[in-house]
Motif scaffolding. Structure first.
Motif, mmCIF file in Angstrom:
data_model
loop_
_atom_site.group_PDB
_atom_site.id
_atom_site.type_symbol
_atom_site.label_atom_id
_atom_site.label_comp_id
_atom_site.label_asym_id
_atom_site.label_seq_id
_atom_site.Cartn_x
_atom_site.Cartn_y
_atom_site.Cartn_z
ATOM 1 N N THR A 140 1.323 -0.902 0.008
ATOM 2 C CA THR A 140 0.375 -0.253 -0.132
ATOM 3 C C THR A 140 0.788 1.611 -0.171
ATOM 4 O O THR A 140 0.409 2.528 -0.557
ATOM 5 C CB THR A 140 -0.687 -0.435 1.188
ATOM 6 O OG1 THR A 140 -1.815 -1.168 0.972
ATOM 7 C CG2 THR A 140 -1.941 1.257 1.406
ATOM 8 N N SER A 149 -2.945 9.082 -6.360
ATOM 9 C CA SER A 149 -3.781 8.725 -6.190
ATOM 10 C C SER A 149 -4.744 8.307 -5.550
ATOM 11 O O SER A 149 -4.210 8.289 -3.972
ATOM 12 C CB SER A 149 -4.284 7.252 -7.165
ATOM 13 O OG SER A 149 -4.392 6.089 -6.568
ATOM 14 N N LYS A 150 -6.130 9.151 -5.433
ATOM 15 C CA LYS A 150 -6.516 9.520 -4.385
ATOM 16 C C LYS A 150 -6.726 8.062 -4.038
ATOM 17 O O LYS A 150 -6.887 7.675 -2.557
ATOM 18 C CB LYS A 150 -7.788 9.916 -5.443
ATOM 19 C CG LYS A 150 -7.780 11.220 -5.087
ATOM 20 C CD LYS A 150 -9.173 12.463 -5.103
ATOM 21 C CE LYS A 150 -8.897 13.379 -5.427
ATOM 22 N NZ LYS A 150 -11.017 13.952 -5.879
ATOM 23 N N SER A 151 -7.291 7.047 -4.576
ATOM 24 C CA SER A 151 -7.358 5.607 -3.784
ATOM 25 C C SER A 151 -6.176 5.079 -2.759
ATOM 26 O O SER A 151 -6.072 4.645 -1.866
ATOM 27 C CB SER A 151 -7.815 4.486 -5.104
ATOM 28 O OG SER A 151 -8.072 2.717 -4.665
ATOM 29 N N ALA A 152 -5.005 5.891 -3.543
ATOM 30 C CA ALA A 152 -3.965 5.251 -3.196
ATOM 31 C C ALA A 152 -3.578 5.557 -1.987
ATOM 32 O O ALA A 152 -3.219 5.297 -1.122
ATOM 33 C CB ALA A 152 -2.608 5.173 -4.108
ATOM 34 N N ARG A 153 -3.371 7.146 -1.541
ATOM 35 C CA ARG A 153 -3.523 7.837 -0.654
ATOM 36 C C ARG A 153 -4.795 7.331 0.275
ATOM 37 O O ARG A 153 -4.252 7.351 1.752
ATOM 38 C CB ARG A 153 -3.858 9.089 -0.852
ATOM 39 C CG ARG A 153 -3.578 10.021 0.021
ATOM 40 C CD ARG A 153 -2.457 10.742 0.203
ATOM 41 N NE ARG A 153 -2.866 10.923 1.593
ATOM 42 C CZ ARG A 153 -1.603 11.878 2.321
ATOM 43 N NH1 ARG A 153 -0.713 11.520 1.445
ATOM 44 N NH2 ARG A 153 -1.413 12.542 3.775
ATOM 45 N N LYS A 154 -6.403 6.635 0.301
ATOM 46 C CA LYS A 154 -7.118 6.762 1.354
ATOM 47 C C LYS A 154 -6.698 5.728 1.714
ATOM 48 O O LYS A 154 -6.734 5.220 3.358
ATOM 49 C CB LYS A 154 -8.641 6.597 0.533
ATOM 50 C CG LYS A 154 -9.319 7.768 0.191
ATOM 51 C CD LYS A 154 -10.751 7.614 -0.594
ATOM 52 C CE LYS A 154 -10.567 8.818 -0.585
ATOM 53 N NZ LYS A 154 -12.468 8.857 -1.079
ATOM 54 N N LYS A 155 -5.878 4.485 1.027
ATOM 55 C CA LYS A 155 -5.386 3.400 1.417
ATOM 56 C C LYS A 155 -5.172 3.146 2.441
ATOM 57 O O LYS A 155 -4.372 3.093 3.684
ATOM 58 C CB LYS A 155 -5.372 2.136 0.652
ATOM 59 C CG LYS A 155 -6.473 1.985 -0.261
ATOM 60 C CD LYS A 155 -6.289 0.669 -1.073
ATOM 61 C CE LYS A 155 -7.281 0.076 -2.342
ATOM 62 N NZ LYS A 155 -6.818 -0.430 -3.399
#
Length: 203
Positions: A140, A149-155
């Motif tokens: 992660t 990306s936003k998805s990678a950041r949220k994870k």
């Protein structure tokens, strides 16, 4: 001529030691005031992407090496369930029409694939659940560094949500530079864990 799998571990340790040498030099220059925090964060980003890529490459080399017979375990027993003939078709069989092999997440990719091709999934089933969880976390972090990306950041944020970190340590690079135990950076802790996993897989 086939070689023992522990040679892969030895090669990985040499590479990780070289990266640690680089990290130490950069930290020294930083403490002397000749580098900015942003400069050091860039170095930590590169170091982590490098070591994690090396780990993934080791998994692939170990898997294909055992399947083709180019590597052997310390017991000299090959754990493969089947022998692909001709050997040159091994990668094509593994790719199964894809352009490249995914090894992460470990549980869903490496372990599942190992269970199909090797007896009891060995040696890839040697890792503990906690080690696999650590790999997922490091994957992660790797994605947050590489993709942004936003998805990678949220994870990534889910990984650190329960940790006590300073504001500048809540970025992927800042997290790697943080010292949760007061002496070693999170990067160093991650590398040590990866080294332990590599030795287990290649024993």
């Amino acid at each position: 001529m086939p070689k023992p799998i522990n040679k892969l571990a030895e090669e990985f340790i040499v590479k990780s030691n070289n990266l640690e040498s680089t990290r130490g030099k950069v930290e020294g220059i930083y403490l002397d005031g000749r580098l900015s925090v942003a400069d050091v964060e860039q170095v930590y980003t590169g170091l982590f992407l490098n070591i994690f890529t090396e780990f993934e490459a080791l998994i692939e080399d170990l898997f294909i090496g055992l399947l083709t017979g180019k590597l052997y375990t310390t017991s000299s027993e090959n754990p493969r369930k089947l022998k692909i003939v001709p050997v040159s078709s091994t990668l094509d069989v593994l790719l199964n029409g894809k352009n490249y092999l995914d090894w992460m997440p470990y549980k869903g990719k490496t372990k599942d694939r190992a269970n199909r091709f090797f007896i009891d999934g060995q040696p890839f089933n040697k890792l503990t659940d906690q080690q696999i969880k650590s790999l997922e976390d490091y994957h992660t972090v790797r994605n947050a560094l590489a993709h942004k990306s936003k998805s990678a950041r949220k994870k990534f944020e889910r990984i650190i949500q329960d940790l006590t970190l300073l504001p500048n340590e809540k970025t992927p690079a800042g997290y790697l530079m943080s010292k949760p135990q007061g002496t070693e950076t999170q990067y160093q802790i991650a590398v040590t864990e990866l080294e332990v996993m590599v030795k287990m897989l290649c024993s």
